[in-house]
Design a protein around this motif. Sequence first.
Motif, PDB file in Angstrom:
ATOM      1  N   THR A 150      33.188  32.329  55.337  1.00  0.00           N
ATOM      2  CA  THR A 150      33.375  31.637  54.189  1.00  0.00           C
ATOM      3  C   THR A 150      32.474  32.324  52.950  1.00  0.00           C
ATOM      4  N   ARG A 151      32.938  32.440  52.111  1.00  0.00           N
ATOM      5  CA  ARG A 151      32.093  33.199  51.073  1.00  0.00           C
ATOM      6  C   ARG A 151      31.412  31.936  50.260  1.00  0.00           C
ATOM      7  N   THR A 152      30.178  32.197  49.568  1.00  0.00           N
ATOM      8  CA  THR A 152      29.641  31.274  48.790  1.00  0.00           C
ATOM      9  C   THR A 152      30.189  30.945  47.413  1.00  0.00           C
ATOM     10  N   CYS A 153      31.386  31.710  47.288  1.00  0.00           N
ATOM     11  CA  CYS A 153      31.909  31.812  45.757  1.00  0.00           C
ATOM     12  C   CYS A 153      33.285  31.723  46.179  1.00  0.00           C
ATOM     13  N   ASP A 154      34.113  31.134  45.102  1.00  0.00           N
ATOM     14  CA  ASP A 154      35.610  31.436  45.092  1.00  0.00           C
ATOM     15  C   ASP A 154      35.886  32.376  44.041  1.00  0.00           C
ATOM     16  N   ASN A 155      35.780  31.963  42.603  1.00  0.00           N
ATOM     17  CA  ASN A 155      35.995  32.811  41.559  1.00  0.00           C
ATOM     18  C   ASN A 155      34.664  33.331  41.335  1.00  0.00           C
ATOM     19  N   CYS A 156      34.177  34.463  41.970  1.00  0.00           N
ATOM     20  CA  CYS A 156      32.845  35.063  42.069  1.00  0.00           C
ATOM     21  C   CYS A 156      32.449  35.708  40.999  1.00  0.00           C
ATOM     22  N   PRO A 157      31.263  35.469  40.236  1.00  0.00           N
ATOM     23  CA  PRO A 157      31.034  36.352  39.174  1.00  0.00           C
ATOM     24  C   PRO A 157      30.912  37.741  39.484  1.00  0.00           C
ATOM     25  N   ILE A 200      31.496  43.079  43.966  1.00  0.00           N
ATOM     26  CA  ILE A 200      31.427  43.773  45.149  1.00  0.00           C
ATOM     27  C   ILE A 200      30.304  43.222  46.099  1.00  0.00           C
ATOM     28  N   ASP A 201      29.316  42.531  45.481  1.00  0.00           N
ATOM     29  CA  ASP A 201      28.086  42.210  46.252  1.00  0.00           C
ATOM     30  C   ASP A 201      28.413  40.739  46.497  1.00  0.00           C
ATOM     31  N   LEU A 202      28.497  40.298  47.886  1.00  0.00           N
ATOM     32  CA  LEU A 202      29.035  38.992  48.347  1.00  0.00           C
ATOM     33  C   LEU A 202      27.799  38.283  49.440  1.00  0.00           C
ATOM     34  N   ILE A 203      27.841  37.017  49.507  1.00  0.00           N
ATOM     35  CA  ILE A 203      27.288  36.331  50.635  1.00  0.00           C
ATOM     36  C   ILE A 203      28.336  35.370  51.082  1.00  0.00           C
ATOM     37  N   ALA A 204      28.326  35.318  52.541  1.00  0.00           N
ATOM     38  CA  ALA A 204      29.241  34.793  53.290  1.00  0.00           C
ATOM     39  C   ALA A 204      28.695  33.854  54.600  1.00  0.00           C
ATOM     40  N   ILE A 209      25.136  25.072  48.138  1.00  0.00           N
ATOM     41  CA  ILE A 209      24.766  24.125  46.910  1.00  0.00           C
ATOM     42  C   ILE A 209      24.855  25.117  45.578  1.00  0.00           C
ATOM     43  N   GLU A 210      24.505  26.232  45.503  1.00  0.00           N
ATOM     44  CA  GLU A 210      24.634  27.154  44.287  1.00  0.00           C
ATOM     45  C   GLU A 210      24.999  28.595  44.845  1.00  0.00           C
TER      46      GLU A 210
END
Length: 270
Positions: free
Chosen positions: A213-220, A232-236, A246-247
Amino acid sequence: MKYCIIISLCILLAACSTNKTATGTEAMPVDTIKVLTYNIHHANPPSKKDVIDLDAIAGVINQQHPDFVALQEVDVHTGRSGRDVHEAEVLAVKTGMHAQFAKGIPYDGGEYGIAVLSRYPIKEGHAYQLPSAPGSKGEPRALCTVKVKLKNGRRVMMASTHLDVLKPDTDRLLQMREISRLLGQAGMPVILAGDFNAKPGSAAIQVLDSAFTRTCDNCPFTIPVDAPNRTIDLIAYAPAKAFRVIEHTVIPERYASDHLPVAAKLVLVQ
């Protein structure tokens, strides 16, 4: 008098239960974990050719005060960054953290790869080589993992990766599938972060989304730093029920690297 004491005690208990800091703002839950992912461009600021500025990278990390950092494009004993310089270990000293490095390729007399920095002592660390298709001209890639015990005694795994950049995305798909397989055997909550060289919606990120699960949906957007136009840089994380986000923040730091650092605050709930 007895009733006054009871009332005062109730007021005190109510004030404590609000979980606020001395300034009156909401305190973070005790199981909050802050994660940073940062492609550091071997600590070479794009505006300064041949300059290595590890202090700038450390400054970005220290400003965020994360519990874990996933690092990409890390030099170890290379000619361009210093034969005696192990960038992950130097950053660990400058940030007061612990380091685990994973080699991607031999480079310029040394090694080039990825790393994890941890605020907690590393109980177990591993480096895994990721697959490439036969005949692929892609650069070998790796996965770096650490297992730690949090202050509350619970165990988590933090992982860093940097997927292949070439098109088509054959190697990225193979690598993401192998990462999902490896981390699926962790036996504990897992946080995965890095430079995936793939945008949300792409085949490789669809594989990521099927297991994490990514920490963002519409990721900046995260790159390029001057006028970002893609993510292209993500956290999951996994499993999905293990954490609450939370953020999620992309940090507007444009000097130290050619990627923007990405931070997320998670609460470990299971």
